[in-house]
Design a protein around this motif. Structure first.
Motif, PDB file in Angstrom:
ATOM      1  N   GLY A 282       0.823  -1.208   0.000  1.00 33.10           N
ATOM      2  CA  GLY A 282       0.000   0.000   0.000  1.00 33.10           C
ATOM      3  C   GLY A 282       0.853   1.252   0.000  1.00 33.10           C
ATOM      4  O   GLY A 282       0.578   2.211  -0.735  1.00 33.10           O
ATOM      5  N   THR A 283       1.907   1.248   0.811  1.00 24.83           N
ATOM      6  CA  THR A 283       2.808   2.394   0.864  1.00 24.83           C
ATOM      7  C   THR A 283       3.516   2.582  -0.469  1.00 24.83           C
ATOM      8  O   THR A 283       3.671   3.714  -0.947  1.00 24.83           O
ATOM      9  N   THR A 284       3.925   1.493  -1.101  1.00 25.60           N
ATOM     10  CA  THR A 284       4.586   1.576  -2.403  1.00 25.60           C
ATOM     11  C   THR A 284       3.667   2.203  -3.441  1.00 25.60           C
ATOM     12  O   THR A 284       4.076   3.099  -4.188  1.00 25.60           O
ATOM     13  N   GLN A 285       2.421   1.757  -3.491  1.00 26.47           N
ATOM     14  CA  GLN A 285       1.477   2.315  -4.456  1.00 26.47           C
ATOM     15  C   GLN A 285       1.199   3.788  -4.170  1.00 26.47           C
ATOM     16  O   GLN A 285       1.136   4.605  -5.089  1.00 26.47           O
ATOM     17  N   LEU A 286       1.038   4.119  -2.909  1.00 25.95           N
ATOM     18  CA  LEU A 286       0.762   5.505  -2.534  1.00 25.95           C
ATOM     19  C   LEU A 286       1.940   6.405  -2.879  1.00 25.95           C
ATOM     20  O   LEU A 286       1.766   7.478  -3.471  1.00 25.95           O
ATOM     21  N   LEU A 287       3.151   5.980  -2.534  1.00 21.27           N
ATOM     22  CA  LEU A 287       4.332   6.793  -2.821  1.00 21.27           C
ATOM     23  C   LEU A 287       4.588   6.918  -4.320  1.00 21.27           C
ATOM     24  O   LEU A 287       5.020   7.974  -4.789  1.00 21.27           O
ATOM     25  N   LEU A 288       4.323   5.868  -5.073  1.00 23.34           N
ATOM     26  CA  LEU A 288       4.490   5.915  -6.529  1.00 23.34           C
ATOM     27  C   LEU A 288       3.593   6.998  -7.131  1.00 23.34           C
ATOM     28  O   LEU A 288       4.015   7.747  -8.004  1.00 23.34           O
ATOM     29  N   THR A 289       2.385   7.093  -6.625  1.00 19.88           N
ATOM     30  CA  THR A 289       1.449   8.097  -7.119  1.00 19.88           C
ATOM     31  C   THR A 289       1.823   9.495  -6.631  1.00 19.88           C
ATOM     32  O   THR A 289       1.885  10.436  -7.421  1.00 19.88           O
ATOM     33  N   VAL A 290       2.088   9.637  -5.341  1.00 20.37           N
ATOM     34  CA  VAL A 290       2.312  10.954  -4.754  1.00 20.37           C
ATOM     35  C   VAL A 290       3.663  11.544  -5.165  1.00 20.37           C
ATOM     36  O   VAL A 290       3.744  12.713  -5.565  1.00 20.37           O
ATOM     37  N   LEU A 291       4.723  10.765  -5.064  1.00 22.81           N
ATOM     38  CA  LEU A 291       6.055  11.300  -5.355  1.00 22.81           C
ATOM     39  C   LEU A 291       6.271  11.620  -6.832  1.00 22.81           C
ATOM     40  O   LEU A 291       7.119  12.443  -7.178  1.00 22.81           O
ATOM     41  N   SER A 292       5.508  10.988  -7.704  1.00 23.78           N
ATOM     42  CA  SER A 292       5.627  11.300  -9.127  1.00 23.78           C
ATOM     43  C   SER A 292       4.643  12.406  -9.523  1.00 23.78           C
ATOM     44  O   SER A 292       4.513  12.716 -10.706  1.00 23.78           O
ATOM     45  N   LEU A 293       3.985  12.998  -8.538  1.00 20.90           N
ATOM     46  CA  LEU A 293       2.982  14.043  -8.763  1.00 20.90           C
ATOM     47  C   LEU A 293       1.875  13.566  -9.711  1.00 20.90           C
ATOM     48  O   LEU A 293       1.323  14.333 -10.488  1.00 20.90           O
TER      49      LEU A 293
END
Length: 107
Positions: free
Chosen positions: A63-74
């Motif tokens: 879940g954290t990986t998916q969330l960070l992939l979305t958020v950190l790539s704007l």
């Protein structure tokens, strides 16, 4: 506490037969506790790009990986998480995925 429908005596947890009267106990077969398969599947299909379904099922790292992939790539790479979530959502609805503790999901 569960009680025998035949004699009214207290039953041991998970008992299939009453030890007092010998009558078979009908278990509904429906698991009362557990995570919802439908909710987890729909979360995966509609909000998979945020990894919410994985948080719900207890897979916090995914879940954290998916969330960070979305958020950190704007949001530029959110399509990757969205496809990932869609595939997992369908797999959940088909019954191929369990929760993080290995328990089957409840219909």
């Amino acid at each position: 506490m569960k009680y025998c429908p035949n004699c009214g005596k207290e039953l041991k947890e998970g008992a299939d037969v009453c030890l007092h009267c010998g009558k078979a106990i009908k278990n509904s077969g429906i698991k009362q506790n557990g995570k919802s398969k439908i909710l987890a599947g729909l979360l995966g299909i509609f909000f998979g790009y945020l990894g919410i379904h994985n948080f719900y099922l207890g897979y916090n790292s995914k879940g954290t990986t998916q969330l960070l992939l979305t958020v950190l790539s704007l949001g530029l790479l959110s399509f990757i998480s969205a496809i990932w979530g869609l595939v997992e959502g369908v797999q959940i609805l088909m019954g191929n995925i369990t929760d993080a503790d290995g328990n089957e999901l409840v219909d």
